[in-house]
Design a protein around this motif. Structure first.
Motif, short mmCIF file in Angstrom:
data_model
loop_
_atom_site.label_atom_id
_atom_site.label_comp_id
_atom_site.label_asym_id
_atom_site.label_seq_id
_atom_site.Cartn_x
_atom_site.Cartn_y
_atom_site.Cartn_z
N GLY A 79 0.79 -1.22 0.00
CA GLY A 79 0.00 0.00 0.00
C GLY A 79 0.82 1.27 0.00
N VAL A 80 0.10 2.36 -0.09
CA VAL A 80 0.66 3.72 -0.01
C VAL A 80 -0.26 4.51 0.91
CG1 VAL A 80 1.75 3.67 -2.28
CG2 VAL A 80 -0.63 4.41 -2.08
N PRO A 81 0.18 5.67 1.39
CA PRO A 81 -0.65 6.44 2.32
C PRO A 81 -2.08 6.69 1.82
CG PRO A 81 1.56 7.33 2.33
CD PRO A 81 1.54 6.26 1.27
N LYS A 82 -2.26 6.96 0.53
CA LYS A 82 -3.60 7.22 0.01
C LYS A 82 -4.53 6.03 0.23
CE LYS A 82 -6.15 8.16 -4.26
NZ LYS A 82 -6.05 8.37 -5.73
N MET A 83 -4.01 4.82 0.06
CA MET A 83 -4.83 3.62 0.24
C MET A 83 -5.25 3.46 1.70
SD MET A 83 -2.79 0.97 -2.24
CE MET A 83 -3.39 -0.40 -1.27
N TYR A 84 -4.32 3.76 2.60
CA TYR A 84 -4.67 3.65 4.01
C TYR A 84 -5.68 4.71 4.41
CZ TYR A 84 -1.10 0.11 4.51
OH TYR A 84 -0.38 -1.05 4.37
N GLN A 85 -5.63 5.85 3.74
CA GLN A 85 -6.64 6.88 3.99
C GLN A 85 -8.01 6.38 3.54
OE1 GLN A 85 -6.04 10.19 5.37
NE2 GLN A 85 -8.26 10.01 5.56
N GLN A 86 -8.07 5.67 2.40
CA GLN A 86 -9.33 5.11 1.93
C GLN A 86 -9.86 4.06 2.91
OE1 GLN A 86 -7.56 4.25 -2.17
NE2 GLN A 86 -9.69 4.59 -2.69
N LEU A 87 -8.95 3.18 3.35
CA LEU A 87 -9.35 2.16 4.32
C LEU A 87 -9.85 2.79 5.61
CD1 LEU A 87 -6.67 -0.67 4.09
CD2 LEU A 87 -9.15 -0.96 3.98
N TYR A 88 -9.16 3.82 6.03
CA TYR A 88 -9.55 4.54 7.25
C TYR A 88 -10.98 5.04 7.14
CZ TYR A 88 -9.64 8.50 10.54
OH TYR A 88 -9.99 9.41 11.51
N GLY A 89 -11.32 5.64 5.99
CA GLY A 89 -12.67 6.16 5.80
C GLY A 89 -13.72 5.07 5.86
N THR A 90 -13.43 3.93 5.24
CA THR A 90 -14.37 2.81 5.25
C THR A 90 -14.58 2.27 6.66
OG1 THR A 90 -13.78 2.15 3.00
CG2 THR A 90 -14.77 0.47 4.40
N ILE A 91 -13.50 2.11 7.39
CA ILE A 91 -13.61 1.56 8.75
C ILE A 91 -14.34 2.55 9.66
CG2 ILE A 91 -12.28 0.83 10.76
CD1 ILE A 91 -10.16 -0.22 8.76
N GLN A 92 -14.08 3.84 9.48
CA GLN A 92 -14.79 4.84 10.27
C GLN A 92 -16.30 4.78 9.99
OE1 GLN A 92 -13.79 6.29 12.77
NE2 GLN A 92 -11.95 7.52 12.55
N ASP A 93 -16.66 4.57 8.72
CA ASP A 93 -18.08 4.43 8.39
C ASP A 93 -18.70 3.24 9.10
OD1 ASP A 93 -17.94 6.63 6.76
OD2 ASP A 93 -17.76 5.49 4.89
N ARG A 94 -17.97 2.15 9.15
CA ARG A 94 -18.50 0.95 9.81
C ARG A 94 -18.57 1.13 11.32
NH1 ARG A 94 -16.35 -4.15 6.11
NH2 ARG A 94 -16.91 -3.17 4.12
N LEU A 95 -17.62 1.86 11.86
CA LEU A 95 -17.70 2.18 13.28
C LEU A 95 -18.96 3.00 13.56
CD1 LEU A 95 -14.03 3.09 14.31
CD2 LEU A 95 -15.49 1.39 15.42
#
Length: 611
Positions: free
Chosen positions: A431-447
């Motif tokens: 990965g790269v930082p942008k991908m982790y930012q995308q994952l972060y957004g998805t996980i925050q939505d699920r939270l």
């Protein structure tokens, strides 16, 4: 400056803006072009992803240009006894860089970027290089005082830009092969690099892991397996097809297509056929792609659908990526290719096309794959990801690393990367930082969809992660949080099997690092560049040192020069630049690769990039 009659947002005026120093005029024009691209994308309602790509490119290129210009001005400025002028000008650069960063951050945070803000950036650029500004003053000096044989050498005065009032003491080293060091040489240890070509290396892998899965390929909504034997058979057939055209061993073949299984097949086919692949970023403009084709001397082009566009006029042979030719290959020249011959030509996506392309040898590629294999050991049967552009050497070498371990590469679609992770459940996330930012957004939505108690627990994940990273540990209730919230979230998003979660091409923001470490994701940061075949230093999860670039990878040596520049040496350092390019004289000196980045050595000996 204003919108001209052709509708351009930022109009270039040769008389008003030219410095009479070609390198800076071209860089200024590139900044104007990026502002125009951004204005068009916003004005015509282009996708948020496209706007974000332009903003990130603008930020990267701004950093590149200012670094280049400041080094030149600093050399001339001190010669002119005008150091104050340089520092005043540098403050102007920092002001504009801050505005560009603000634009990018606003966009990534979902805030509306107004045209007024963009106009401010345009007007600043006008004031920065218009007549009477420092750029023209330095140009006058250059024209009247600098000898014709002057050569710009980046990195000579880094210490004057970065020296602190209380510098960290380091052990001064004697001159080492003509390069003066100001640190110890940090050695990642020995590395046994496979002999010969990438094609011969892959033959050996097929011999060892033939029926194991080499790739997971999306087909009708499901992932299907392709074995190493199947992949080799397909690559050899395509190699025969390539050689049945006008292409001959040694020719350079440009590839312009989205990352997918067939891209890797074509890459291997080039190696079997003895061709040199030149990877073009599919998102790059036709102008940039044409420049790269011209600079590399590519005689062929493989492009998907209409991607060839006007580029077909620049080459002799054009092939359809979606209908690659196949034929039985009576001879595969690539199997006999020497390891020191050029295997591929790669470019930094953030650098202008006119900058040198890195000619990477077979030995460079195999050394990088082997360094990753030793630094990130995993057994046969694991699964890693490919969702980044394979034009990026980091992703391409990562696929070689996975194959070297007998592992499979799961080809994920960039637009559906987050959704497809759950189906793949990888052991290695590239990965790269942008991908982790995308994952972060998805996980925050699920939270956000969880009950209030779990949301409350989830809200503490970054603080738990910070305690882990900083070595303070976690409270007892973290164990319950992992079991009730974090583990289920990792399972839902396909992160539950991870052994390594790599982040390359740039430092991960602290809030993302803390969040994923708290979640239980083993983030590792990889430091490297195109010139080092994507491999340099590794900051692993098990011994993560905050702010550090980590320790040298196996086979890699790293040092800090007397001018505070990070230097890299070893078999992963590029074989050279394109024919006739003079960049190598400054970048490759006495076996050391000069990264152009400012480094520091901390009190405990850790290496880091200077702020």
């Amino acid at each position: 400056m204003g919108t001209d009659s052709t509708g351009e947002f930022a109009e270039w005026d040769e008389e008003r803006y030219s410095t009479n120093i070609e390198r800076f005029d071209e860089q200024h024009k590139r900044l104007f072009g990026l502002l125009n691209d951004l204005h068009t994308a916003m004005n015509e309602g282009h996708s948020e992803e496209e706007v974000g790509d332009i903003l990130r490119e603008l930020e990267r290129y701004t950093e590149y240009h200012f670094g280049d210009e400041e080094e030149f001005m600093q050399n001339c400025g001190y010669a002119m006894d005008c150091s104050d002028c340089f520092y005043n000008h540098r403050e102007m650069h920092e002001e504009f860089a801050g505005k560009v960063q603000e634009l990018r951050e606003k966009h990534e945070n979902g805030e509306y970027v107004t045209m007024e803000v963009l106009t401010v950036a345009r007007d600043w650029l006008d004031a920065h290089i218009a007549a009477g500004d420092e750029d023209q003053n330095y140009a006058d000096y250059f024209q009247s005082e600098v000898s014709d044989d002057y050569e710009y050498e980046p990195g000579q005065l880094y210490q004057d830009r970065t020296a602190s009032e209380d510098p960290v003491p380091v052990d001064r080293q004697p001159e080492d092969a003509g390069v003066r060091l100001d640190s110890d040489v940090y050695d990642g240890g020995s590395l046994s690099v496979p002999e010969g070509s990438v094609a011969a290396w892959f033959e050996d892998i097929v011999s060892d892991h033939g029926d194991r899965t080499a790739a997971l390929v999306r087909d009708d909504g499901e992932f299907v397996e392709r074995s190493f034997e199947e992949m080799a058979e397909r690559a050899k057939a395509v190699a025969g097809g390539l050689l049945s055209t006008e292409l001959r061993p040694g020719d350079r073949l440009a590839i312009r297509a989205q990352s997918q299984y067939e891209w890797s097949v074509l890459d291997l086919a080039c190696h079997f056929a003895g061709l040199v692949p030149v990877a073009l970023y599919p998102s790059a403009s036709n102008d940039r792609a044409a420049q790269i084709i011209e600079r590399t001397g590519a005689t062929g082009l493989v492009a998907a659908g209409d991607e060839a566009g006007d580029l077909s006029m620049a080459v002799e042979t054009v092939l359809d990526f979606e209908a690659l030719p196949t034929a039985e290959a009576r001879v595969l020249p690539g199997l006999q290719t020497d390891g020191d011959e050029v295997a591929t030509v790669a470019f930094d996506v953030a650098a202008p096309a006119e900058k040198a392309g890195c000619a990477l040898t077979h030995r460079n590629l195999l050394a990088a794959a082997e360094s990753l294999r030793e630094g990130l050991p995993t057994g046969p049967g694991a699964t890693g990801t490919c969702s980044l552009p394979l034009a990026h050497i980091y992703q391409r070498v990562a696929t070689y690393y996975l194959w070297a371990t007998g592992s499979a590469v799961a080809y994920l679609e960039a637009e559906e990367f987050v959704e497809q992770l759950a189906a793949v459940k990888p052991d290695v996330l590239v990965g790269v930082p942008k991908m982790y930012q995308q994952l972060y957004g998805t996980i925050q939505d699920r939270l956000g969809d969880m009950g209030w108690m779990k949301r409350k627990v989830g809200g503490r994940v970054a603080s738990y992660g910070q305690g882990i990273v900083e070595g303070r540990g976690t409270p007892l209730k973290y164990r319950a949080a992992k079991r009730l919230v974090y583990k289920p979230l990792r399972r839902e998003t396909g992160l539950s099997n991870l052994t390594y979660a790599l982040s390359g091409t740039g430092r991960l923001d602290d809030h993302l690092l803390y969040f994923f470490r708290g979640l239980g994701v083993p983030i590792c940061e990889l430091y490297g560049s195109v010139g080092t075949t994507g491999v340099g230093a590794l900051n692993p999860a098990a011994s993560f040192v905050e702010e550090s670039i980590g320790d040298p990878m196996p086979g890699v040596e790293i040092a800090v020069s007397e001018s505070r520049e990070i230097l890299v040496r070893g078999p992963t350092v590029l074989g050279g630049f394109l024919d006739g390019d003079q960049t190598g004289a400054q970048t490759l000196r006495d076996d050391w690769y000069h990264t152009g980045e400012v480094g520091e050595v901390g009190p405990d000996g850790e290496l880091s990039l200077a702020e």
